[in-house]
Enzyme design. Sequence first.
Site, mmCIF file in Angstrom:
data_model
loop_
_atom_site.group_PDB
_atom_site.id
_atom_site.type_symbol
_atom_site.label_atom_id
_atom_site.label_comp_id
_atom_site.label_asym_id
_atom_site.label_seq_id
_atom_site.Cartn_x
_atom_site.Cartn_y
_atom_site.Cartn_z
ATOM 1 N N HIS A 79 1.578 -0.097 2.818
ATOM 2 C CA HIS A 79 1.545 1.090 1.956
ATOM 3 C C HIS A 79 2.626 2.101 2.313
ATOM 4 O O HIS A 79 3.009 2.921 1.486
ATOM 5 C CB HIS A 79 0.153 1.735 1.961
ATOM 6 C CG HIS A 79 -0.187 2.531 3.182
ATOM 7 N ND1 HIS A 79 -1.030 2.066 4.168
ATOM 8 C CD2 HIS A 79 0.188 3.781 3.573
ATOM 9 C CE1 HIS A 79 -1.173 2.995 5.098
ATOM 10 N NE2 HIS A 79 -0.436 4.035 4.770
ATOM 11 N N ASP B 44 -2.473 -4.977 4.455
ATOM 12 C CA ASP B 44 -1.684 -3.743 4.578
ATOM 13 C C ASP B 44 -0.656 -3.839 5.695
ATOM 14 O O ASP B 44 -0.472 -2.903 6.476
ATOM 15 C CB ASP B 44 -2.605 -2.545 4.803
ATOM 16 C CG ASP B 44 -1.909 -1.214 4.475
ATOM 17 O OD1 ASP B 44 -0.848 -1.249 3.828
ATOM 18 O OD2 ASP B 44 -2.430 -0.160 4.881
ATOM 19 N N SER C 81 0.854 6.420 9.841
ATOM 20 C CA SER C 81 0.649 5.079 9.294
ATOM 21 C C SER C 81 1.736 4.115 9.754
ATOM 22 O O SER C 81 2.928 4.424 9.685
ATOM 23 C CB SER C 81 0.640 5.122 7.757
ATOM 24 O OG SER C 81 -0.545 5.703 7.287
#
Length: 337
Positions: A44, A98, A178
Amino acid sequence: MLCGICFAVLQGRGPGAVPEVDVPEGNGSGIIWDQEGHLVTNFHVLQSSLTKLGGSAPSSAAPHPAVGKRVALVTLQGPDGVQQAYDAVLVGADRPRDLAVLKVEASPDKLRPLLLGSSAPGLLRVGQLCLAVGSPFGFDHTLTTGVISALNRDIRSQSGSTIPGGIQVDAAVNPGNSGGPLLDSSGRLIGINTAIFTATGTSAGIGFAIPVDTIARVVPQLISSGRVLRPSLGVEVSSDAVAQKLKVSAGALLAKVDPNGAAAAAGLLPTRRGLGGVIAGDVIAKLNGRPVLNGGDLLNALEQYQIGDTGKLTVLRTTDQGSKQEMEVEVKLQAEN
């Protein structure tokens, strides 16, 4: 010095996994995987760039169209403390978990891979110290500490799939963390930070990381072929909330069964409507004798096998008349669509 970690200037902006938080423009983190220049981050984090370069993510049967294309500018810090930026190309992407692998053309002395720990049962414990490293709000080389709050959390990815075995932590994780590493007290990788649960867009003390054992299974496949082929039963599993409404307290309740999948070939039944109302689908209670707690646990169990392997399922069935029966069936695992 924080070694084995990279920070990326991205070509776009991508939303986080659910529970979700936006990653600010030009902000992301990652880890150095090997001295050949492979880096690992979240899918992402790169999603905006990947969408522009290749459209929507394909099925797992084909590599992403953006493979081989520049998707980010990555900053690495050498042993001498000097930072240098490199163009990074996409090697492979696995949207369901992911994860994405990039590659930079950097000399081996600039690449110091992280040591891998393990997220196997018993090796991580609730209350264990953990360290999150990343680039929150663009402040690179930021270290926060906390403890593991819970294990085996199901993380719902942006694509709607479930990442099983997630690590919940209370270390401060914010937009920009992230793709960055979650480390144990010895500096070994135990996860990649991927999501937070928040009502404000900032840390509320509930962060989630993809476990390192999942990463160690996915990344080599992405490096070798640009894609991940994982075994599948060809089923869709109900959420825990739906399972509870249908009075299923344990096991993986089947919501849908692909008519061309392995489960259908074995005769398994999905949740359906009968004359008396909704009839709960078959519940997978065990796989080769291993108890299955829920849908995420089933996914985690399946990833221990190869496509074409034969497995024995212990299944609890609710008949159309409402009676319960236990049975065992054999299935031949197929490639995930």
